[in-house]
Design a protein around this motif. Sequence first.
Motif, PDB file in Angstrom:
ATOM      1  N   GLY A 113     -19.367 -14.535  65.331  1.00 31.67           N
ATOM      2  CA  GLY A 113     -20.520 -13.661  65.549  1.00 31.67           C
ATOM      3  C   GLY A 113     -20.515 -13.224  67.001  1.00 31.67           C
ATOM      4  O   GLY A 113     -19.550 -13.460  67.739  1.00 31.67           O
ATOM      5  N   GLY A 114     -21.588 -12.598  67.437  1.00 31.19           N
ATOM      6  CA  GLY A 114     -21.672 -12.129  68.814  1.00 31.19           C
ATOM      7  C   GLY A 114     -21.489 -13.264  69.809  1.00 31.19           C
ATOM      8  O   GLY A 114     -20.755 -13.129  70.806  1.00 31.19           O
ATOM      9  N   HIS A 115     -22.127 -14.401  69.545  1.00 33.72           N
ATOM     10  CA  HIS A 115     -22.086 -15.490  70.515  1.00 33.72           C
ATOM     11  C   HIS A 115     -20.689 -16.081  70.646  1.00 33.72           C
ATOM     12  O   HIS A 115     -20.221 -16.375  71.747  1.00 33.72           O
ATOM     13  N   GLU A 130     -13.380 -17.503  62.286  1.00 30.90           N
ATOM     14  CA  GLU A 130     -14.489 -16.895  61.548  1.00 30.90           C
ATOM     15  C   GLU A 130     -14.214 -16.997  60.057  1.00 30.90           C
ATOM     16  O   GLU A 130     -13.173 -16.545  59.595  1.00 30.90           O
ATOM     17  N   LYS A 131     -15.170 -17.574  59.318  1.00 34.25           N
ATOM     18  CA  LYS A 131     -14.898 -17.781  57.887  1.00 34.25           C
ATOM     19  C   LYS A 131     -14.884 -16.479  57.107  1.00 34.25           C
ATOM     20  O   LYS A 131     -14.164 -16.349  56.129  1.00 34.25           O
ATOM     21  N   ASN A 135     -25.246 -12.754  61.329  1.00 34.82           N
ATOM     22  CA  ASN A 135     -26.451 -12.162  61.922  1.00 34.82           C
ATOM     23  C   ASN A 135     -26.118 -11.112  62.977  1.00 34.82           C
ATOM     24  O   ASN A 135     -26.908 -10.201  63.224  1.00 34.82           O
ATOM     25  N   ALA A 136     -24.939 -11.257  63.590  1.00 34.70           N
ATOM     26  CA  ALA A 136     -24.548 -10.301  64.626  1.00 34.70           C
ATOM     27  C   ALA A 136     -24.530  -8.883  64.072  1.00 34.70           C
ATOM     28  O   ALA A 136     -24.735  -7.918  64.809  1.00 34.70           O
ATOM     29  N   ASN A 158     -28.923  -7.781  62.496  1.00 33.97           N
ATOM     30  CA  ASN A 158     -30.204  -7.889  63.199  1.00 33.97           C
ATOM     31  C   ASN A 158     -30.787  -6.520  63.532  1.00 33.97           C
ATOM     32  O   ASN A 158     -30.143  -5.487  63.356  1.00 33.97           O
ATOM     33  N   THR A 159     -32.025  -6.549  64.041  1.00 34.10           N
ATOM     34  CA  THR A 159     -32.723  -5.302  64.364  1.00 34.10           C
ATOM     35  C   THR A 159     -32.523  -4.890  65.827  1.00 34.10           C
ATOM     36  O   THR A 159     -33.245  -4.037  66.334  1.00 34.10           O
ATOM     37  N   ILE A 163     -33.075  -5.762  68.918  1.00 34.81           N
ATOM     38  CA  ILE A 163     -34.023  -5.704  70.045  1.00 34.81           C
ATOM     39  C   ILE A 163     -33.537  -6.623  71.168  1.00 34.81           C
ATOM     40  O   ILE A 163     -33.178  -7.779  70.934  1.00 34.81           O
ATOM     41  N   VAL A 223     -13.917 -23.244  58.791  1.00 36.72           N
ATOM     42  CA  VAL A 223     -13.796 -24.633  59.230  1.00 36.72           C
ATOM     43  C   VAL A 223     -14.452 -25.517  58.178  1.00 36.72           C
ATOM     44  O   VAL A 223     -15.620 -25.337  57.835  1.00 36.72           O
ATOM     45  N   TYR A 226     -34.831 -15.980  65.386  1.00 37.99           N
ATOM     46  CA  TYR A 226     -34.455 -14.585  65.155  1.00 37.99           C
ATOM     47  C   TYR A 226     -34.433 -13.776  66.441  1.00 37.99           C
ATOM     48  O   TYR A 226     -34.663 -12.582  66.446  1.00 37.99           O
ATOM     49  N   GLY A 227     -34.089 -14.469  67.539  1.00 36.77           N
ATOM     50  CA  GLY A 227     -34.026 -13.777  68.807  1.00 36.77           C
ATOM     51  C   GLY A 227     -32.697 -13.889  69.517  1.00 36.77           C
ATOM     52  O   GLY A 227     -32.618 -13.711  70.725  1.00 36.77           O
ATOM     53  N   GLY A 228     -31.648 -14.142  68.767  1.00 44.81           N
ATOM     54  CA  GLY A 228     -30.373 -14.415  69.426  1.00 44.81           C
ATOM     55  C   GLY A 228     -29.514 -13.209  69.740  1.00 44.81           C
ATOM     56  O   GLY A 228     -28.528 -13.336  70.454  1.00 44.81           O
ATOM     57  N   PHE A 229     -29.863 -12.049  69.212  1.00 40.12           N
ATOM     58  CA  PHE A 229     -29.022 -10.883  69.540  1.00 40.12           C
ATOM     59  C   PHE A 229     -29.130 -10.562  71.022  1.00 40.12           C
ATOM     60  O   PHE A 229     -28.134 -10.364  71.714  1.00 40.12           O
ATOM     61  N   LYS A 230     -30.352 -10.534  71.540  1.00 37.37           N
ATOM     62  CA  LYS A 230     -30.566 -10.256  72.960  1.00 37.37           C
ATOM     63  C   LYS A 230     -29.870 -11.278  73.842  1.00 37.37           C
ATOM     64  O   LYS A 230     -29.569 -11.021  74.999  1.00 37.37           O
TER      65      LYS A 230
HETATM   66  C1  LIG Z   1     -32.688  -9.605  59.938  1.00 36.53           C
HETATM   67  C2  LIG Z   1     -32.474 -10.136  61.328  1.00 36.53           C
HETATM   68  C3  LIG Z   1     -33.033  -9.461  62.422  1.00 36.53           C
HETATM   69  C4  LIG Z   1     -32.833  -9.935  63.712  1.00 36.53           C
HETATM   70  N1  LIG Z   1     -33.336  -9.202  64.749  1.00 36.53           N
HETATM   71  C5  LIG Z   1     -33.084  -9.581  66.022  1.00 36.53           C
HETATM   72  C6  LIG Z   1     -33.523  -8.785  67.112  1.00 36.53           C
HETATM   73  O1  LIG Z   1     -34.114  -7.698  66.927  1.00 36.53           O
HETATM   74  N2  LIG Z   1     -33.272  -9.208  68.375  1.00 36.53           N
HETATM   75  C7  LIG Z   1     -32.619 -10.376  68.615  1.00 36.53           C
HETATM   76  O2  LIG Z   1     -32.460 -10.729  69.771  1.00 36.53           O
HETATM   77  N3  LIG Z   1     -32.167 -11.150  67.595  1.00 36.53           N
HETATM   78  C8  LIG Z   1     -32.379 -10.784  66.307  1.00 36.53           C
HETATM   79  N4  LIG Z   1     -31.906 -11.555  65.260  1.00 36.53           N
HETATM   80  C9  LIG Z   1     -31.217 -12.820  65.557  1.00 36.53           C
HETATM   81  C10 LIG Z   1     -29.755 -12.657  65.914  1.00 36.53           C
HETATM   82  O3  LIG Z   1     -29.125 -11.770  65.016  1.00 36.53           O
HETATM   83  C11 LIG Z   1     -29.057 -14.027  65.860  1.00 36.53           C
HETATM   84  O4  LIG Z   1     -29.808 -14.987  66.569  1.00 36.53           O
HETATM   85  C12 LIG Z   1     -27.660 -13.989  66.487  1.00 36.53           C
HETATM   86  O5  LIG Z   1     -26.918 -12.925  65.949  1.00 36.53           O
HETATM   87  C13 LIG Z   1     -26.966 -15.315  66.250  1.00 36.53           C
HETATM   88  O6  LIG Z   1     -25.742 -15.427  66.931  1.00 36.53           O
HETATM   89  P1  LIG Z   1     -24.344 -14.885  66.348  1.00 36.53           P
HETATM   90  O7  LIG Z   1     -24.295 -13.414  66.581  1.00 36.53           O
HETATM   91  O8  LIG Z   1     -23.279 -15.654  66.968  1.00 36.53           O
HETATM   92  O9  LIG Z   1     -24.523 -15.236  64.789  1.00 36.53           O
HETATM   93  P2  LIG Z   1     -23.681 -14.816  63.518  1.00 36.53           P
HETATM   94  O10 LIG Z   1     -23.269 -13.400  63.585  1.00 36.53           O
HETATM   95  O11 LIG Z   1     -24.445 -15.246  62.326  1.00 36.53           O
HETATM   96  O12 LIG Z   1     -22.371 -15.672  63.721  1.00 36.53           O
HETATM   97  C14 LIG Z   1     -22.106 -16.929  63.167  1.00 36.53           C
HETATM   98  C15 LIG Z   1     -20.785 -16.822  62.451  1.00 36.53           C
HETATM   99  O13 LIG Z   1     -20.326 -18.123  62.093  1.00 36.53           O
HETATM  100  C16 LIG Z   1     -19.584 -17.991  60.906  1.00 36.53           C
HETATM  101  N5  LIG Z   1     -19.441 -19.302  60.284  1.00 36.53           N
HETATM  102  C17 LIG Z   1     -20.389 -20.059  59.685  1.00 36.53           C
HETATM  103  N6  LIG Z   1     -19.865 -21.181  59.201  1.00 36.53           N
HETATM  104  C18 LIG Z   1     -18.547 -21.156  59.510  1.00 36.53           C
HETATM  105  C19 LIG Z   1     -17.462 -22.049  59.262  1.00 36.53           C
HETATM  106  N7  LIG Z   1     -17.631 -23.194  58.611  1.00 36.53           N
HETATM  107  N8  LIG Z   1     -16.232 -21.705  59.722  1.00 36.53           N
HETATM  108  C20 LIG Z   1     -16.035 -20.537  60.377  1.00 36.53           C
HETATM  109  N9  LIG Z   1     -17.017 -19.662  60.628  1.00 36.53           N
HETATM  110  C21 LIG Z   1     -18.267 -19.967  60.192  1.00 36.53           C
HETATM  111  C22 LIG Z   1     -20.401 -17.009  60.095  1.00 36.53           C
HETATM  112  O14 LIG Z   1     -19.625 -16.408  59.073  1.00 36.53           O
HETATM  113  C23 LIG Z   1     -20.875 -16.023  61.152  1.00 36.53           C
HETATM  114  O15 LIG Z   1     -20.062 -14.880  61.250  1.00 36.53           O
HETATM  115  C24 LIG Z   1     -32.102 -11.114  63.930  1.00 36.53           C
HETATM  116  C25 LIG Z   1     -31.556 -11.803  62.844  1.00 36.53           C
HETATM  117  C26 LIG Z   1     -31.716 -11.312  61.553  1.00 36.53           C
HETATM  118  C27 LIG Z   1     -31.101 -12.041  60.405  1.00 36.53           C
END
Ligand SMILES: Cc1cc2nc3c(=O)[nH]c(=O)nc-3n(C[C@H](O)[C@H](O)[C@H](O)COP(=O)(O)OP(=O)(O)OC[C@H]3O[C@@H](n4cnc5c(N)ncnc54)[C@H](O)[C@@H]3O)c2cc1C
Lengths: 420, 91
Positions: A42-44, A65-66, A73-74, A77-78, A80, A208, A368-372
């Motif tokens: 994901g983004g993080h 990435e699975k 969520n990356a 999300n909306t 913001i 994983v 739900y604030g992790g995009f920022k």
């Molecule tokens: C509908 C919605 C609206 C949102 N709106 C906002 C907003 O407006 N502003 C904001 O700041 N935040 C928002 N968020 C929150 C934000 O999207 C998340 O907090 C942030 O994206 C989480 O970090 P990430 O991008 O790394 O997550 P993700 O993109 O979810 O990355 C995690 C990744 O891990 C992978 N994974 C899981 N298990 C395994 C495994 N066993 N092996 C390998 N890979 C695995 C998943 O497939 C996934 O791709 C929103 C979330 C949602 C759902």
Amino acid sequence: MRQRYNALSVLWGGLTGQKHWKQVWGRPEPKPHYDVIIIGGGGHGLATAYYLASEHKIRNVAVLEKGWLGGGNAGRNTTIVRSNYMVPGNTEFYEHSLKLWENLSHELNYNVMFSQRAHVNLVFTPSQRDAMARRYNLMRLNGIDGEYWDQDELRRHAPHLNYENGRFPILGAYVQPRAGTARHDAVNWGFARAATALGVDIIQGCEVTGFIHKAGAVVGVETSKGEILADKIGMAVAGHTSVLAHKAGLGKLPIETHKLQAYVSEPLKPIVDQVIVFGGIGHFYISQSDKGGLVFGGDLDKYNSYAQKGNLPVYENVMAACMQILPCVGRVKLLRQWAGVMDMSMDGSPFITKTDIPGLYLNAGWCYGGFKATPGSGHCFAHTIARDAPHEANAGLTLNRYREGRQIDETGHGPVPKLH
Amino acid sequence: MLRIDCPFCGPRDHTEFSYEGDATVEYPALDASEDEWFEAVFLRDNPRGPHSELWHHIQGCRSFLVVQRDTLTHQITGIRLAHQPTAEALK
Ligand SMILES: Cc1cc2nc3c(=O)[nH]c(=O)nc-3n(C[C@H](O)[C@H](O)[C@H](O)COP(=O)(O)OP(=O)(O)OC[C@H]3O[C@@H](n4cnc5c(N)ncnc54)[C@H](O)[C@@H]3O)c2cc1C
Ligand SMILES: [Zn+2]
């Protein structure tokens, strides 16, 4: 070598049939050993890999990435981006992240379409105005921008809001002008491209399934593509954190997985110029994408769920809230609706930290604030992994804070994840 | 919509209920150690699959129910009153 993007290359590409674009990341097979493995593309996860390679010169890195890149969520999300936090721990972290956003397109040589269009928190009652005055004053004391728009000023910026609503009379708004939105896919792709150019392997379709332990430490992972060893392993799997934490031997965490829905309308001419938030009494936030779609959302579905699909009652609530503040869009058609699953923590705040298991690092609790947080989270997580110590911006985001009674609870709701 | 079959009220929409989380959490004695309290207040199994959870029929009979629900499929496989003596009396 990475192809640099610039205006001239776009122009040249336009004149030569767009044949100049090169592939920006491949489909590498995993090597047997890496210095660092990041679980979760994901983004993080992608940002962490990028900063490990760029700031800490650790380039023998894999992101596992699975599914596909940005399918979690990356990409759901909306979008913001803001830093209107007031509790120590969050304040410095989210402002650190916002500062990274401000230079991100240049840093990555990729237009992440970060648009500082202002985040406008509507105020409906005097008590709400007082509570928000406290928050925005605290922000200003901490060097974060924040201001109050009275109704006249708000009408100038957002003329289409419903100012004649007797039940929810809009008094004004607290505003963070430097906040806004970004293009979520571009953020994922920008980090993936920049990390790949520095030598990071992004391995999609690689789940994983377990951890390899040796003498109390974690030394590798079992995956759908076989065993892969690493000196250090960082978890950034958002909603699936508990599932992997159990496998790693971390046990129970202060997290419940909940789902959140988002909605996008058919494209319209510009009508919502900022991010508008109807909080406190209702829960609704809306912005308009560059394509013209209204992007909006509201509450969680409010029960534990790993199903990436939303339920209708929340749908109805969100539309009802929209009709209270923006009735003029009532006839607009909805294009799509979806949901993502999030790691809701017990105090509503995240953790970026070492764990008690040597070799294992944890990035979770984003609610739900992790995009920022994306650039800040990657930057701080990379620092924590590379130096075995937190960056000053994530020093407060520990896992031990719950045991020590130092929860970072912005809203004061207590240890009830669905309320954060 | 989830449909929850309340032993008192019959099948009802989940919006009549308030979700109260993991039903397996047991609060320790008031003078128990901080560790026990920490675990009960903050730590959760958070399974992806079968989950035992509390739902409060706040807009119905106001009973607390223990519901067995799968967090991935949302399928409900069991429902009982949380208050054991009332559950016995209803039999
Ligand atoms: C509908 C919605 C609206 C949102 N709106 C906002 C907003 O407006 N502003 C904001 O700041 N935040 C928002 N968020 C929150 C934000 O999207 C998340 O907090 C942030 O994206 C989480 O970090 P990430 O991008 O790394 O997550 P993700 O993109 O979810 O990355 C995690 C990744 O891990 C992978 N994974 C899981 N298990 C395994 C495994 N066993 N092996 C390998 N890979 C695995 C998943 O497939 C996934 O791709 C929103 C979330 C949602 C759902
Ligand atoms: Zn009932």
